[in-house]
Design an enzyme around this catalytic site. Sequence first.
Site, PDB file in Angstrom:
ATOM      1  N   SER A 248       0.728  -1.452   0.045  1.00  0.00           N
ATOM      2  CA  SER A 248      -0.155   0.050   0.079  1.00  0.00           C
ATOM      3  C   SER A 248       0.872   1.220   0.113  1.00  0.00           C
ATOM      4  O   SER A 248       1.905   1.195   0.209  1.00  0.00           O
ATOM      5  CB  SER A 248      -0.853  -0.119   1.295  1.00  0.00           C
ATOM      6  N   GLY A 252       4.374   2.127   1.668  1.00  0.00           N
ATOM      7  CA  GLY A 252       5.566   2.534   0.992  1.00  0.00           C
ATOM      8  C   GLY A 252       5.891   3.796   1.436  1.00  0.00           C
ATOM      9  O   GLY A 252       7.204   4.212   1.618  1.00  0.00           O
ATOM     10  N   GLU A 269       6.542  -0.372  -5.186  1.00  0.00           N
ATOM     11  CA  GLU A 269       5.509  -0.663  -6.140  1.00  0.00           C
ATOM     12  C   GLU A 269       4.225  -0.435  -5.060  1.00  0.00           C
ATOM     13  O   GLU A 269       3.976  -1.473  -4.484  1.00  0.00           O
ATOM     14  CB  GLU A 269       5.754  -2.311  -6.693  1.00  0.00           C
ATOM     15  N   CYS A 303      -2.874  -4.490  -8.178  1.00  0.00           N
ATOM     16  CA  CYS A 303      -2.357  -3.185  -8.302  1.00  0.00           C
ATOM     17  C   CYS A 303      -2.849  -2.515  -9.254  1.00  0.00           C
ATOM     18  O   CYS A 303      -2.948  -1.444  -9.597  1.00  0.00           O
ATOM     19  CB  CYS A 303      -0.980  -3.063  -7.638  1.00  0.00           C
TER      20      CYS A 303
HETATM   21  C1  UN1 Z   1       0.549  -6.565  -8.716  1.00  0.00           C
HETATM   22  O1  UN1 Z   1      -0.610  -6.659  -8.626  1.00  0.00           O
HETATM   23  O2  UN1 Z   1       1.279  -6.314  -7.680  1.00  0.00           O
HETATM   24  O3  UN1 Z   1       0.245  -6.769 -14.662  1.00  0.00           O
HETATM   25  C2  UN1 Z   1       1.448  -6.962  -9.839  1.00  0.00           C
HETATM   26  C3  UN1 Z   1      -0.348  -7.298 -13.907  1.00  0.00           C
HETATM   27  C4  UN1 Z   1       0.603  -8.654 -13.252  1.00  0.00           C
HETATM   28  C5  UN1 Z   1       1.131  -8.145 -12.076  1.00  0.00           C
HETATM   29  C6  UN1 Z   1       0.641  -7.167 -11.222  1.00  0.00           C
HETATM   30  N1  UN1 Z   1       1.335  -8.828 -14.237  1.00  0.00           N
HETATM   31  O4  UN1 Z   1      -1.453  -7.381 -13.528  1.00  0.00           O
END
Ligand code: UN1
Length: 517
Positions: A248, A252, A269, A303
């Site tokens: 989150s 982060g 990330e 994400c």
């Molecule tokens: C994530 O949700 O942390 O692009 C990574 C995507 C996947 C990776 C997601 N290859 O949806």
Amino acid sequence: MGLVATDYGIKEALAQLGVIEINDGSSTGSNFFSNGELLSSFSPVDGKLIAKVKTTTAEDYENVLSTASDAFLEWRKVPAPQRGEVVRQFGDKLRELKDPLGKLVSYEMGKSLQEGLGEVQEMIDICDFAVGLSRQLHGLTMHSERPGHRMYEQYHALGIVGIISAFNFPVAVWAWNTALAWICGDVCVWKPSEKAPLCGIACQNIAAQVFKANGLPEGISCLINGDYKVGEMMTSDQRVPLVSATGSIRMGKIVAQKVAGRLGKSLLELGGNNAIIVSPDADIKMTIIGAVFGAVGTAGQRCTSTRRLIIHDSIYDKVKDALVEAYSQLRIGNPLDENNHVGPLIDVDAVNMYKKAIEEVVKEGGNLLLEGGVLDGEGYESGCYVKPAIAEANNKFNIVQHETFAPILYLLKYSGELQNAIALQNGVVQGLSSAIMTNNLREAEMFLSVAGSDCGIANVNIGTSGAEIGGAFGGEKETGGGRESGSDAWKVYMRRQTNTINYTADLPLAQGIKFDL
Ligand code: UN1
């Protein structure tokens, strides 16, 4: 209670992955130093306790760090292409164990079996990528301004890379980091999510087998377990030059400040708030497929999940109706049953956040087209299964500005120029993924231009999720600015050194400075 026996062959999968139960009630695997309190892993699929693992104490952490430090001294001396060979073997082991690992991912995390297997495939792909890269850790050469001098740069291994990963991609994100870090000559210490610790043990076992078979120290890969306090041991540790953290925005910000406070490097990330712009020139059928998978795939817990659809007013009703119709076809249930599209959320806390978000959007004036709700009854005993929701909303709503890790899709309307849609798309604090559905070349290029999407990922006629490993993965603004996986993301795992060599008998100074004695 022991490792759970179910119809889905989880017990067999755990055995194949070397996750074993020992007599003190904990489950363990290779190179597992932890002796702390027990952490229980429950499956959101059926609510059952799968197994318990021990967490890492401060003392255990010291053992792990010294094991990793020793391993680094050995590993960094192995030529990069030979490190690549070890990563190739690791990829082969993953190919062999794809089924049990994919199954464990699905059962421990709750994503569909297909997505679990897809996640393992991402691991395999990044290994292949890293193998090639192990012969391409190129630096540049420069022309010196001084005669008889040569200048070049080289990349050296950094040391110990700390990895903090999230529950939603419990194995792939670790592999994006480790496969690159390993070929770079680094060793890794991994803290998986406390919601998926068995995936961590399984991966550690696979890595351990490969290192052992090559006569290399297992400390090249280390595992620590527990909550955020265990992660903090790494963020504040000077011996860990790089911390790669996925999770989150709130997490982060804490990690970034801690690591920056000791002038370490972090690779972040963090959250996304991803939108698809649906222009008047969009192919509606493709739009619906992209939007539905983006919004409900992984039960909205990527994400990169699609959270907002920004639809032109001229086609708004058409898209809205097609979307509601498509949602009516969704089957929600056990993710190990391949007939289902949507599995459970990770836990009851996540369900509560989903419920709260739906209440909020209504409170702020949104209009629920599909009101969602928690499912109960047979097959839904874990209490983690929810119905995907759709709400007509406004970008300014507080809840729309926030990432809720659940299958809730907000519909936003724009009128006039594409620039109005881009302003909405960019009008959030996050900057991970974005997309436009259009067959209009001018719109597509405008969306990708400097005046277009401000995200790390911008797609045309593809949804927001499902990025390939070959590209650099990550986002701008509060998503954290990090880049993992493909392209030149490897550079963050190495330290760059500029070398100038004088092969003359004189010592001329740069910038024309004379210093004659
Ligand atoms: C994530 O949700 O942390 O692009 C990574 C995507 C996947 C990776 C997601 N290859 O949806």
